[in-house]
Design an enzyme around this catalytic site. Sequence first.
Site, mmCIF file in Angstrom:
data_model
loop_
_atom_site.group_PDB
_atom_site.id
_atom_site.type_symbol
_atom_site.label_atom_id
_atom_site.label_comp_id
_atom_site.label_asym_id
_atom_site.label_seq_id
_atom_site.Cartn_x
_atom_site.Cartn_y
_atom_site.Cartn_z
ATOM 1 N N VAL A 134 1.270 44.138 50.611
ATOM 2 C CA VAL A 134 1.985 43.072 50.566
ATOM 3 C C VAL A 134 2.628 42.837 52.256
ATOM 4 C CG1 VAL A 134 4.500 42.670 49.993
ATOM 5 C CG2 VAL A 134 3.040 44.172 48.486
ATOM 6 N N ILE A 138 3.389 43.305 58.121
ATOM 7 C CA ILE A 138 4.972 43.686 58.040
ATOM 8 C C ILE A 138 5.267 44.968 57.789
ATOM 9 C CG2 ILE A 138 7.266 42.598 57.464
ATOM 10 C CD1 ILE A 138 5.808 39.861 57.142
ATOM 11 N N LYS A 207 2.143 40.672 44.643
ATOM 12 C CA LYS A 207 2.909 41.121 45.551
ATOM 13 C C LYS A 207 4.743 41.398 45.110
ATOM 14 C CE LYS A 207 0.215 39.403 49.286
ATOM 15 N NZ LYS A 207 0.075 38.072 50.107
HETATM 16 N N1 HSE Z 1 -4.513 35.123 50.708
HETATM 17 C C1 HSE Z 1 -3.137 35.844 51.189
HETATM 18 C C2 HSE Z 1 -2.168 34.838 51.887
HETATM 19 C C3 HSE Z 1 -3.739 36.613 52.094
HETATM 20 O O1 HSE Z 1 -2.549 33.623 52.031
HETATM 21 O O2 HSE Z 1 -1.085 35.380 52.189
HETATM 22 C C4 HSE Z 1 -2.706 37.775 52.420
HETATM 23 O O3 HSE Z 1 -2.472 38.839 51.341
#
Ligand code: HSE
Length: 439
Positions: A134, A138, A207
């Site tokens: 996630v 960060i 996420k």
């Molecule tokens: N495809 C995802 C994004 C990559 O654009 O944030 C990171 O998880």
Amino acid sequence: MTSPVRLALLGCGTVGSDVVRLLHEQSADLAARIGAPLEIAGIAVRRLGRDRGDLPVDPALFTTDPLGLIKRDDVDIVVEVVGGIEPARSWLVEALRAGKSVVTANKALLAEDGAALHDAAAEGGADLYYEASVAGAIPLLRPLRESLHGDRINRVTGIVNGTTNFILSAMDATGAGFAEALEEATELGYAEADPTADVEGFDAAAKAAILASLAFHTRVTAADVHREGITEVTAADVASAKAMGCTIKLLCIAARGTDAAGRETVSVRVHPAMIPLAHPLASVGDAFNAVFVEAEAAGQLMFYGRGAGGAPTASAVLGDVVAVARNRLAGVHAPSESAYADLSVRPMGEALTRYHISLDVTDRPGVLAAVAGVFARHEVSIATVRQGPAGGGGGGADAELVIVTHVAPDAALAATVRELRGLEIVRSVTSVLRVEGGA
Ligand code: HSE
Ligand code: NDP
């Protein structure tokens, strides 16, 4: 120094190759921090013949047999950066049951069937770390999983998908439509060839499930998350948001609540929403991610940084590798999954939110009263009404009404919009957006 801690690296693509690079470049520091050197025992990939540039690694380490690599006696930790549900789930369950700790960036798997991994980790007495799953670089899951364990989290609101944040930021900055902004995101390499997982909100929903599980000590899966993407957001929506002193973001929102019987619940949703420009998340532009946590004692916390990309994600992976290696040397384990609260997940219809609704209506006596009556019938309280010249909804409309509601259950708000669409005096409903963050 003690004997090396040996890693099986599953995957050597965008993230995996930067894991290899960082392991090489930082090897002395990593060894000093852990108290033992890290060594790559093998790297499982799909295509042995793929050109991997100047990757600083012995080509003999590559294999197309992940399971064989995992089972080797000289493998201590398994790092999975392949992605997808299967075969990754089978590999990781096998590793964890055998007592080999796992570091993974695989949000899709954790959100779909995190329980299988947590159960296998408990069974094998192994660590399961997934900081990179996630918001990339960060540090977010460790604070939720450890630092905030003395507190009570009430709400997590995040921008957790970089691609959609780039697209919405571009729409806001230039007035472009969704298709045009997506094209720019693709040209600049933010959006993938198939952007569905990002623009339809699947990535953010995965996420959101992981964040909600940690924040509320409850198993939440992707299937529990209400999901809407950004494909329906129009330039007119963006203009409406601007007129309100707001901007539109794809938000993941996980919040505590109570059901009709007074039982504590959680609601978890991903959808575009207007937030006021003064909200800390409003200034998160480009492909950046940020997560705003509201806790009882700590108050408001904001986590901000790069949510994607090889090096930022590899940074989070390596942080986990160091933690797991240290645990291994100390003969201890990380705290296991905390799902004791087992709260039920409320349906979206019961989630409390606010709507911003723009209508093109006939301008004649009684129209405002008729519109207000619809809101009253659904027990939705109106916060503000603005009337101006028609907003271009067509059909001879001669006035535009912009209505912002107070907080109400989403089902009541949606039913209000449905009834408004059916009114003879309403020429068209030109924009419907949820409003979050106190606008
Ligand atoms: N495809 C995802 C994004 C990559 O654009 O944030 C990171 O998880
Ligand atoms: P890539 O597609 O770039 O790399 C995938 C790697 O897995 C490749 O090395 C590929 O081999 C290998 N692979 C695929 N299938 C198999 C298989 N059946 N057996 C063995 N190896 C296989 O993915 P990313 O590096 O972008 O992503 C990896 C993980 O990290 C995913 O879970 C993703 O969601 C997550 N993540 C990614 C982020 C990012 O910015 N990219 C950010 C945060 C998380 P080969 O090289 O031979 O093709």
